[in-house]
Design a protein around this motif. Structure first.
Motif, PDB file in Angstrom:
ATOM      1  N   GLY A 107      -6.814   4.710  -3.293  1.00  0.00           N
ATOM      2  CA  GLY A 107      -7.257   4.335  -4.634  1.00  0.00           C
ATOM      3  C   GLY A 107      -6.665   5.199  -5.733  1.00  0.00           C
ATOM      4  N   TRP A 108      -5.545   5.889  -5.489  1.00  0.00           N
ATOM      5  CA  TRP A 108      -4.964   6.788  -6.485  1.00  0.00           C
ATOM      6  C   TRP A 108      -3.768   6.179  -7.226  1.00  0.00           C
ATOM      7  CZ3 TRP A 108      -4.340  11.684  -2.879  1.00  0.00           C
ATOM      8  CH2 TRP A 108      -5.619  12.192  -2.564  1.00  0.00           C
ATOM      9  N   CYS A 109      -2.931   5.404  -6.527  1.00  0.00           N
ATOM     10  CA  CYS A 109      -1.611   5.079  -7.093  1.00  0.00           C
ATOM     11  C   CYS A 109      -1.563   3.727  -7.796  1.00  0.00           C
ATOM     12  CB  CYS A 109      -0.548   5.123  -5.996  1.00  0.00           C
ATOM     13  SG  CYS A 109      -0.656   3.734  -4.829  1.00  0.00           S
ATOM     14  N   GLY A 110      -2.460   2.819  -7.482  1.00  0.00           N
ATOM     15  CA  GLY A 110      -2.493   1.511  -8.129  1.00  0.00           C
ATOM     16  C   GLY A 110      -1.532   0.483  -7.550  1.00  0.00           C
ATOM     17  N   HIS A 111      -0.752   0.829  -6.536  1.00  0.00           N
ATOM     18  CA  HIS A 111       0.218  -0.130  -5.995  1.00  0.00           C
ATOM     19  C   HIS A 111      -0.438  -1.383  -5.423  1.00  0.00           C
ATOM     20  CE1 HIS A 111       3.409   2.939  -6.200  1.00  0.00           C
ATOM     21  NE2 HIS A 111       4.193   1.885  -6.200  1.00  0.00           N
ATOM     22  N   CYS A 112      -1.648  -1.242  -4.942  1.00  0.00           N
ATOM     23  CA  CYS A 112      -2.284  -2.367  -4.237  1.00  0.00           C
ATOM     24  C   CYS A 112      -3.210  -3.156  -5.153  1.00  0.00           C
ATOM     25  CB  CYS A 112      -3.077  -1.827  -3.054  1.00  0.00           C
ATOM     26  SG  CYS A 112      -4.432  -0.791  -3.612  1.00  0.00           S
ATOM     27  N   MET A 127       0.844  -1.204   0.000  1.00  0.00           N
ATOM     28  CA  MET A 127       0.000   0.000   0.000  1.00  0.00           C
ATOM     29  C   MET A 127       0.876   1.249   0.000  1.00  0.00           C
ATOM     30  SD  MET A 127      -3.305  -1.018   0.589  1.00  0.00           S
ATOM     31  CE  MET A 127      -4.065  -2.601   0.935  1.00  0.00           C
ATOM     32  N   GLN A 128       0.462   2.243  -0.773  1.00  0.00           N
ATOM     33  CA  GLN A 128       1.197   3.517  -0.785  1.00  0.00           C
ATOM     34  C   GLN A 128       0.276   4.669  -0.410  1.00  0.00           C
ATOM     35  OE1 GLN A 128       4.667   4.047  -2.223  1.00  0.00           O
ATOM     36  NE2 GLN A 128       4.876   1.911  -1.678  1.00  0.00           N
ATOM     37  N   CYS A 129      -0.722   4.950  -1.285  1.00  0.00           N
ATOM     38  CA  CYS A 129      -1.577   6.111  -1.003  1.00  0.00           C
ATOM     39  C   CYS A 129      -2.700   5.746  -0.027  1.00  0.00           C
ATOM     40  CB  CYS A 129      -2.148   6.686  -2.303  1.00  0.00           C
ATOM     41  SG  CYS A 129      -3.355   5.609  -3.111  1.00  0.00           S
ATOM     42  N   GLY A 130      -3.237   4.546  -0.145  1.00  0.00           N
ATOM     43  CA  GLY A 130      -4.360   4.128   0.702  1.00  0.00           C
ATOM     44  C   GLY A 130      -5.705   4.653   0.225  1.00  0.00           C
ATOM     45  N   LEU A 165      -8.648  -2.694  -6.213  1.00  0.00           N
ATOM     46  CA  LEU A 165      -7.630  -1.904  -5.522  1.00  0.00           C
ATOM     47  C   LEU A 165      -7.861  -2.200  -4.039  1.00  0.00           C
ATOM     48  CD1 LEU A 165      -7.723   1.514  -7.431  1.00  0.00           C
ATOM     49  CD2 LEU A 165      -5.966  -0.273  -7.552  1.00  0.00           C
ATOM     50  N   CYS A 196      -6.726  -1.221  -1.249  1.00  0.00           N
ATOM     51  CA  CYS A 196      -6.873  -0.189  -0.211  1.00  0.00           C
ATOM     52  C   CYS A 196      -8.304   0.331  -0.181  1.00  0.00           C
ATOM     53  CB  CYS A 196      -5.895   0.953  -0.438  1.00  0.00           C
ATOM     54  SG  CYS A 196      -6.208   1.907  -1.928  1.00  0.00           S
TER      55      CYS A 196
HETATM   56  S1  FES Z   1      -2.493   2.040  -2.193  1.00  0.00           S
HETATM   57 FE1  FES Z   1      -2.659   3.479  -3.820  1.00  0.00          FE
HETATM   58  S2  FES Z   1      -4.307   2.694  -4.988  1.00  0.00           S
HETATM   59 FE2  FES Z   1      -4.252   1.408  -3.247  1.00  0.00          FE
END
Ligand code: FES
Ligand SMILES: Cc1cc2nc3c(=O)[nH]c(=O)nc-3n(C[C@H](O)[C@H](O)[C@H](O)COP(=O)(O)OP(=O)(O)OC[C@H]3O[C@@H](n4cnc5c(N)ncnc54)[C@H](O)[C@@H]3O)c2cc1C
Length: 268
Positions: free
Chosen positions: A234-239, A229-232, A245, A247
């Motif tokens: 729903g913006w960055c797509g890492h999760c 998780m990065q942004c938490g 998504l 997060c």
């Molecule tokens: S942590 Fe960034 S979209 Fe889920």
């Protein structure tokens, strides 16, 4: 996105590499959250990590998180003495859906997976619509069994609690084996059972399979998934996991639709 300062007011050791931190917001009350949700905790100068809330929702002046020391951020958290300031963002994600729980509920935890379930168990035991709560817990060794006091309290409040370890030591008089070996003897009624499962993915897959084989509806089995998780928000797509998504659409998801297949996908 902006972390809010919280002070570590208590640090309790759960096992060799796991501690529970009680965090008090600076100048306010903890934000409302639901059992199963997580916060992004930041150790200043080190980084940020997703950590589930491990205390029950309510009006307590502190909010607890239970952390395993696996890397830089979690190490900083696990060694933070009382008085340390940390950053908190959130709460994020989906929850265990306790408001809708009724009938029998099976709660299955592997290792630190008991942490995100702890608040849910407190709530289930207070719910007038929940008839029986079965708590099955697996740990690698007796020293890794967490929340010993809670396990006793839950049993005195009516939960059927069973604990197993993968490897016993000389003093262990309890069950030895995988957590799935505790599920067979449980006398729940599959037609009116829901289940909450959290632990390593392989444990969740086998636990879900055992519940499905007994006739529990897939849509009534909830699991909690972890991805980076990065942004938490729903913006960055890492999760991302398939169309989810995690997060935003997780971490708690029902074990139906695409989820069983997605569990077999490797983490990005
Ligand atoms: S942590 Fe960034 S979209 Fe889920
Ligand atoms: C929704 C969510 C809830 C979470 N809740 C908790 C929680 O309540 N308590 C907690 O301790 N952790 C929790 N985690 C896991 C935690 O966010 C990660 O372990 C995080 O990467 C740790 O950051 P770090 O900088 O300390 O270690 P990193 O540098 O990110 O990782 C160090 C090493 O540990 C490995 N690693 C990372 N995560 C895990 C993992 N989950 N299991 C095993 N090995 C891992 C990495 O591959 C790497 O080798 C949660 C994660 C998510 C997504």
């Amino acid at each position: 996105m902006r972390p809010v300062l919280h002070r570590v007011v208590d640090r309790r050791r759960e096992s060799d590499d796991v501690v529970t931190l009680a965090l008090e917001p600076q100048g306010g009350r903890p934000w409302p959250f639901r059992a199963g949700q997580f916060h992004m905790l930041s150790a200043f100068g080190v980084g940020e990590a997703a950590i589930s809330v491990s205390s029950p929702p309510g009006d307590a002046p502190v909010v607890e998180h239970t952390v395993r020391d696996v890397g830089p951020v979690t190490h900083a958290m696990c060694t933070a003495p009382p008085g340390t300031l940390v950053g908190v963002r959130g709460p994020f994600g989906t929850d265990w859906g306790i408001e809708g729980a009724a009938g029998d509920v099976v709660v299955a935890a592997g290792g630190i997976g008991l942490a995100p379930l702890r608040g849910a168990i407190h709530q289930l035991l207070a719910s007038p619509r929940v008839e029986r709560v079965f708590v099955v817990v697996g740990a690698r060794s007796p020293a890794q069994v967490m929340f010993g006091e809670d396990l006793e309290v839950w049993a005195t409040r009516g939960a059927r609690v069973a604990v197993t370890v993968d490897v016993a030591d000389r003093g262990w008089r309890g069950h030895v084996g995988l957590v799935t070996s505790l599920l067979g003897p449980l006398e729940y009624d599959p037609a009116r059972t829901s289940a909450l499962v959290c632990g390593p993915e392989i444990m969740m897959r086998f636990t879900a399979r055992a519940l499905l084989d007994r006739g529990v509806e897939p849509s009534r089995i909830r699991i909690s998934l972890e991805r980076n998780m990065q942004c938490g928000l729903g913006w960055c797509g890492h999760c991302q996991l398939g169309p989810l998504l995690l997060c935003r659409d997780g971490p708690v998801v029902t074990y139906d639709g695409a989820v069983p297949g997605l569990l077999l996908e490797r983490e990005r």
